[in-house]
Write an enzyme that holds these catalytic residues in place. Sequence first.
Site, PDB file in Angstrom:
ATOM      1  N   ASN A  54       0.902  -1.189   0.039  1.00 16.99           N
ATOM      2  CA  ASN A  54      -0.226   0.101  -0.097  1.00 16.99           C
ATOM      3  C   ASN A  54       0.935   1.164  -0.045  1.00 16.99           C
ATOM      4  O   ASN A  54       1.658   1.340   0.985  1.00 16.99           O
ATOM      5  CB  ASN A  54      -0.994  -0.071   1.275  1.00 16.99           C
ATOM      6  CG  ASN A  54      -1.466   1.419   1.781  1.00 16.99           C
ATOM      7  OD1 ASN A  54      -1.870   1.519   2.615  1.00 16.99           O
ATOM      8  ND2 ASN A  54      -2.056   1.986   0.450  1.00 16.99           N
ATOM      9  N   GLY A  55       0.761   2.103  -1.084  1.00 15.30           N
ATOM     10  CA  GLY A  55       1.657   3.197  -1.075  1.00 15.30           C
ATOM     11  C   GLY A  55       2.112   3.497  -2.443  1.00 15.30           C
ATOM     12  O   GLY A  55       1.283   3.013  -3.427  1.00 15.30           O
ATOM     13  N   GLU A 108     -20.638  11.706  -5.723  1.00 15.44           N
ATOM     14  CA  GLU A 108     -19.719  10.640  -5.339  1.00 15.44           C
ATOM     15  C   GLU A 108     -20.709   9.307  -5.302  1.00 15.44           C
ATOM     16  O   GLU A 108     -20.113   8.172  -5.839  1.00 15.44           O
ATOM     17  CB  GLU A 108     -18.846  10.612  -4.172  1.00 15.44           C
ATOM     18  CG  GLU A 108     -19.588  10.443  -2.944  1.00 15.44           C
ATOM     19  CD  GLU A 108     -18.701  10.895  -1.804  1.00 15.44           C
ATOM     20  OE1 GLU A 108     -17.292  10.544  -1.682  1.00 15.44           O
ATOM     21  OE2 GLU A 108     -19.165  11.248  -0.477  1.00 15.44           O
TER      22      GLU A 108
HETATM   23  C1  G6P Z   1     -11.777  10.446   0.998  1.00 22.10           C
HETATM   24  C2  G6P Z   1     -13.278   9.982   1.521  1.00 22.10           C
HETATM   25  C3  G6P Z   1     -13.771  11.133   2.006  1.00 22.10           C
HETATM   26  C4  G6P Z   1     -13.065  11.928   3.163  1.00 22.10           C
HETATM   27  C5  G6P Z   1     -11.854  12.371   2.434  1.00 22.10           C
HETATM   28  C6  G6P Z   1     -10.873  12.846   3.686  1.00 22.10           C
HETATM   29  O1  G6P Z   1     -12.180  11.159  -0.333  1.00 22.10           O
HETATM   30  O2  G6P Z   1     -13.845   9.328   0.274  1.00 22.10           O
HETATM   31  O3  G6P Z   1     -15.285  10.358   2.727  1.00 22.10           O
HETATM   32  O4  G6P Z   1     -13.815  12.969   3.547  1.00 22.10           O
HETATM   33  O5  G6P Z   1     -11.203  11.227   1.742  1.00 22.10           O
HETATM   34  O6  G6P Z   1     -10.520  11.619   4.542  1.00 22.10           O
HETATM   35  P1  G6P Z   1     -10.210  11.542   5.913  1.00 22.10           P
HETATM   36  O7  G6P Z   1     -10.096  10.214   6.426  1.00 22.10           O
HETATM   37  O8  G6P Z   1      -8.730  12.461   6.116  1.00 22.10           O
HETATM   38  O9  G6P Z   1     -11.042  12.210   6.532  1.00 22.10           O
END
Ligand code: G6P
Length: 603
Positions: free
Chosen positions: A98-99, A483
């Site tokens: 992963n990465g 989305e």
């Molecule tokens: C992705 C997810 C979103 C989320 C964003 C930030 O795009 O689909 O739902 O708001 O990442 O993710 P985090 O884990 O940093 O809130």
Amino acid sequence: MCGIVGYIGDKNSTEILIDGLKKLEYRGYDSAGVAVFGADGVNVVKAKGRIKNLEDKIGENVPQGVCGIGHTRWATHGAPSDVNSHPHRSGKVTLVHNGIIENYSELREEMRAEGRVFVSETDTEVAAQLIDKCYAGDPIAAIYDAVAQIRGSYAFGILFDDQPDVLYAIRKDSPLIVGIGEGENYIASDIPAILSRTNQYYLLEENELAIIRADSIEILDCEKAPIQKEVFKATWDVSAAEKGGYDHFMLKEINEQPKVLADTILPRLKDGAAHIFAEEMPDISKIKRLHVVACGSALHAGMVGRHMIEKIAKVPVMTEVASEFRYSSLLFEEGDAVVLISQSGETADTLAALRIAKKRGIPTIAIVNVVGSTIAREADIVLYTWAGPEIAVATTKAYTCQVAVMLLMALRFASERGTASAEELAHYADLLRQIPDVVAGQLTHMEEYEAISQHYKDCEDLFFIGRGYDAALCWEASIKLKEISYIHSEAYAAGELKHGTISLIEPGMPVVAIASGDRLFEKTVSNVKEVKARGAKVVLLCKEGANVDSTVYDDLIAIPAVDEFIRPIAAIVPLQIFAYYTAVARGCDVDKPRNLAKSVTVE
Ligand code: G6P
């Protein structure tokens, strides 16, 4: 983004790996694969598409063996295909990743020149080949040697052909935990993957190497010295990561909001409004300005919070997209603090922003859902949202909990700065206590919101308009809808319509107007009239009893007339439900929308 899992013990690993991968599928679902140590060596099965495709490919021929690794992919380098799927093999090495290996191209050219042949387009195969190239009988030396040559982010699960009873794992900038069982151990990108089997785990830090056997876990630091690690215990219930009878995780998570909002808010208010975050944020006297930095919905939560913090605590707040912030001029001033909001606590850009702020000596406050995640560990102050595991890619409960924490922060800063009296603070605290019941009340209107969504399910474009904090809600409502339903939607500050966007309004164009606020209500309604006059089909969201005549809307969503301080949370819930049922009606895969992943661990 990409999920990895590994098992070593006394049971057949294939089922355990696939079960774990299903819990990680929210991290990517372009392909899936497993590699299991069998009597005749490592057996790899992988398939493009969902885990179901992998299960179908395995069929009756379940690889047998007590040690294995698995992967669910969100494609970066190389299209989704069987050959680009993980695990990747090279010589004696089998690996999941992963990465992103940033220097994969130059490493590949070097190894090609040495005669190595590559079968996939992935950066991961480069890592597998590199470790194999470095391997001369000592796996630890080979892994350290290889990662020293790699630039980028990685969490690796690694098997060596001649080490059938050992699983190796190492990470940098991508998450990885080591699950502790009895006579069996695990690796995983995230806790839900192992929660049904153990709730105890180690968190690997940057470039720590785990050497995992069925009955032992040894961890070396980046200098190759053995270290003792703290054992973490996940408090999440196993059922929290299951659908629990709901059609989708998203619907379950929408319905969990009253409980998780209560978990997030009520303990913080038990000693009164003046003591909010007393332990987490003992001294905020030097903070004069906040930069709220986040991605996606987390940023939208910050935008709502900005309005309340500025209004009540009079602290200037700037909201910034993490991927832009990290490369901006970063003109910090004395008294600045950076607030990072992240459900996963692993989002690459948000994490980078945190590290930049820390490097510049700016205090950092993280609002995070996943306990022990990288952002939570590295921030100076962490304020948890207690939303429990969120599995649906489209966030709902984590978002409303993030807004709730921002509201709590508004009171903490107001108390510190004396911008609200003790009576006012007590009043605001009472309002926060009402949130779980207000949301529970709204969930009883599910069918009403569903019915409205059916009027718009066939549209291909849609606008959200609003002013003030309602504009911030528009960004969130719009991303939610697009989305998961794939309807093209745009969020606009209602006052901006006349500067271009109104040219797109034609008869029948759906416009959702969020006019839940009091101060700018009439201004927004004027903008609604402007689009209505041009034939738009309008859904108006406003508080119950608002003075509005029925000619300006086609559908009305009336939310409880609670105080404006908590109204943003009340306003978003019907729009989450609207998005959900629109997507269901269009036959979309609500929990796993195309091309997306929940935890975005690459730039
Ligand atoms: C992705 C997810 C979103 C989320 C964003 C930030 O795009 O689909 O739902 O708001 O990442 O993710 P985090 O884990 O940093 O809130």
